[in-house]
Design a protein around this motif. Structure first.
Motif, PDB file in Angstrom:
ATOM      1  N   TYR A   1      -4.096  -8.772  -1.010  1.00  0.00           N
ATOM      2  CA  TYR A   1      -5.141  -7.767  -0.757  1.00  0.00           C
ATOM      3  C   TYR A   1      -6.238  -8.355   0.119  1.00  0.00           C
ATOM      4  CZ  TYR A   1      -8.985  -4.539  -1.723  1.00  0.00           C
ATOM      5  OH  TYR A   1     -10.030  -3.656  -1.594  1.00  0.00           O
ATOM      6  N   ASP A   2      -6.691  -9.571  -0.220  1.00  0.00           N
ATOM      7  CA  ASP A   2      -7.734 -10.236   0.567  1.00  0.00           C
ATOM      8  C   ASP A   2      -7.280 -10.488   1.999  1.00  0.00           C
ATOM      9  OD1 ASP A   2      -9.480 -10.248  -1.570  1.00  0.00           O
ATOM     10  OD2 ASP A   2      -9.021 -12.311  -2.156  1.00  0.00           O
ATOM     11  N   ALA A   3      -5.995 -10.767   2.169  1.00  0.00           N
ATOM     12  CA  ALA A   3      -5.446 -11.043   3.500  1.00  0.00           C
ATOM     13  C   ALA A   3      -4.965  -9.771   4.200  1.00  0.00           C
ATOM     14  CB  ALA A   3      -4.288 -12.032   3.386  1.00  0.00           C
ATOM     15  N   GLU A   4      -5.216  -8.617   3.564  1.00  0.00           N
ATOM     16  CA  GLU A   4      -4.814  -7.313   4.102  1.00  0.00           C
ATOM     17  C   GLU A   4      -3.316  -7.224   4.340  1.00  0.00           C
ATOM     18  OE1 GLU A   4      -7.358  -6.394   7.439  1.00  0.00           O
ATOM     19  OE2 GLU A   4      -9.160  -6.490   6.197  1.00  0.00           O
ATOM     20  N   GLN A   5      -2.541  -7.829   3.430  1.00  0.00           N
ATOM     21  CA  GLN A   5      -1.080  -7.742   3.478  1.00  0.00           C
ATOM     22  C   GLN A   5      -0.633  -6.621   2.546  1.00  0.00           C
ATOM     23  OE1 GLN A   5      -0.064 -11.687   2.240  1.00  0.00           O
ATOM     24  NE2 GLN A   5      -0.426 -12.561   4.253  1.00  0.00           N
ATOM     25  N   PRO A   6       0.238  -5.762   3.018  1.00  0.00           N
ATOM     26  CA  PRO A   6       0.633  -4.609   2.198  1.00  0.00           C
ATOM     27  C   PRO A   6       1.480  -5.009   0.986  1.00  0.00           C
ATOM     28  CG  PRO A   6       1.964  -4.718   4.191  1.00  0.00           C
ATOM     29  CD  PRO A   6       0.922  -5.798   4.306  1.00  0.00           C
ATOM     30  N   ASN A   7       1.175  -4.379  -0.129  1.00  0.00           N
ATOM     31  CA  ASN A   7       1.995  -4.451  -1.337  1.00  0.00           C
ATOM     32  C   ASN A   7       1.497  -3.370  -2.277  1.00  0.00           C
ATOM     33  OD1 ASN A   7       0.443  -5.751  -3.808  1.00  0.00           O
ATOM     34  ND2 ASN A   7      -0.270  -6.802  -1.955  1.00  0.00           N
ATOM     35  N   ARG A   8       2.316  -3.045  -3.265  1.00  0.00           N
ATOM     36  CA  ARG A   8       1.961  -1.960  -4.196  1.00  0.00           C
ATOM     37  C   ARG A   8       1.673  -2.472  -5.594  1.00  0.00           C
ATOM     38  NH1 ARG A   8       5.846   2.536  -4.460  1.00  0.00           N
ATOM     39  NH2 ARG A   8       4.052   3.528  -5.414  1.00  0.00           N
ATOM     40  N   ILE A   9       1.607  -3.782  -5.762  1.00  0.00           N
ATOM     41  CA  ILE A   9       1.449  -4.343  -7.100  1.00  0.00           C
ATOM     42  C   ILE A   9       0.148  -3.896  -7.753  1.00  0.00           C
ATOM     43  CG2 ILE A   9       1.142  -6.483  -8.398  1.00  0.00           C
ATOM     44  CD1 ILE A   9       3.223  -7.746  -6.509  1.00  0.00           C
ATOM     45  N   LEU A  10      -0.963  -4.024  -7.051  1.00  0.00           N
ATOM     46  CA  LEU A  10      -2.243  -3.670  -7.661  1.00  0.00           C
ATOM     47  C   LEU A  10      -2.298  -2.193  -8.055  1.00  0.00           C
ATOM     48  CD1 LEU A  10      -4.664  -5.764  -5.424  1.00  0.00           C
ATOM     49  CD2 LEU A  10      -3.731  -6.343  -7.687  1.00  0.00           C
ATOM     50  N   GLU A  11      -1.713  -1.352  -7.243  1.00  0.00           N
ATOM     51  CA  GLU A  11      -1.638   0.080  -7.566  1.00  0.00           C
ATOM     52  C   GLU A  11      -0.871   0.298  -8.873  1.00  0.00           C
ATOM     53  OE1 GLU A  11       0.994   3.868  -6.021  1.00  0.00           O
ATOM     54  OE2 GLU A  11       0.561   2.266  -4.587  1.00  0.00           O
ATOM     55  N   LYS A  12       0.303  -0.335  -8.984  1.00  0.00           N
ATOM     56  CA  LYS A  12       1.150  -0.145 -10.173  1.00  0.00           C
ATOM     57  C   LYS A  12       0.563  -0.826 -11.409  1.00  0.00           C
ATOM     58  CE  LYS A  12       4.311   2.425  -8.431  1.00  0.00           C
ATOM     59  NZ  LYS A  12       4.450   3.810  -8.903  1.00  0.00           N
TER      60      LYS A  12
END
Length: 128
Positions: free
Chosen positions: A35-46
């Motif tokens: 998230y800090d590096a602005e790399q996409p992922n959905r972990i924090l959402e889930k």
């Protein structure tokens, strides 16, 4: 090892690489870094959905809480995200797999060495 049982790590949270707890905890940590590096992922959402946290600040507060959340309960969520191609989830599960394989090999090596030592000791007859 006298019981014919062998182990490596896994005795506490200090050495539980590859466990559900480890997968959950490290997924959240790596997702925060992504998230800090602005790399996409959905972990924090889930994770937010699983923990009922409406925003990142609440998620971090729950994650840092005492007692902490059930990180192991996140393992199925991370597995599903990895199956869907989430790069952070895939990376965490790859590392967990590597760690588990290393532990299996270590146990095998230690068990074999211990078995050879016992065989050598026993071949000399009973001690008086």
């Amino acid at each position: 090892m006298g019981s014919g049982r062998a182990q490596a790590a896994g005795v506490s949270h200090l050495g539980d690489e590859g466990s559900g707890y480890w997968i959950g905890l490290h997924s959240v940590r790596r997702a925060l870094h992504a998230y800090d590096a602005e790399q996409p992922n959905r972990i924090l959402e889930k994770v937010g959905e699983a923990w009922g946290t409406p925003d990142l600040e609440d998620l971090v507060n729950v994650g840092d809480g005492t007692p902490g959340p059930d990180f192991a309960a996140l393992a199925p969520v991370i597995d599903a995200l990895a199956e869907a191609g989430d790069p952070v989830a895939l990376d965490v599960l790859r590392q967990a797999s590597k760690d588990l394989v290393e532990f299996v090999l270590l146990v095998r090596e230690n068990y074999a060495a211990n078995t050879k030592l016992k065989a050598k000791f026993l071949s000399h007859g009973p001690a008086v």
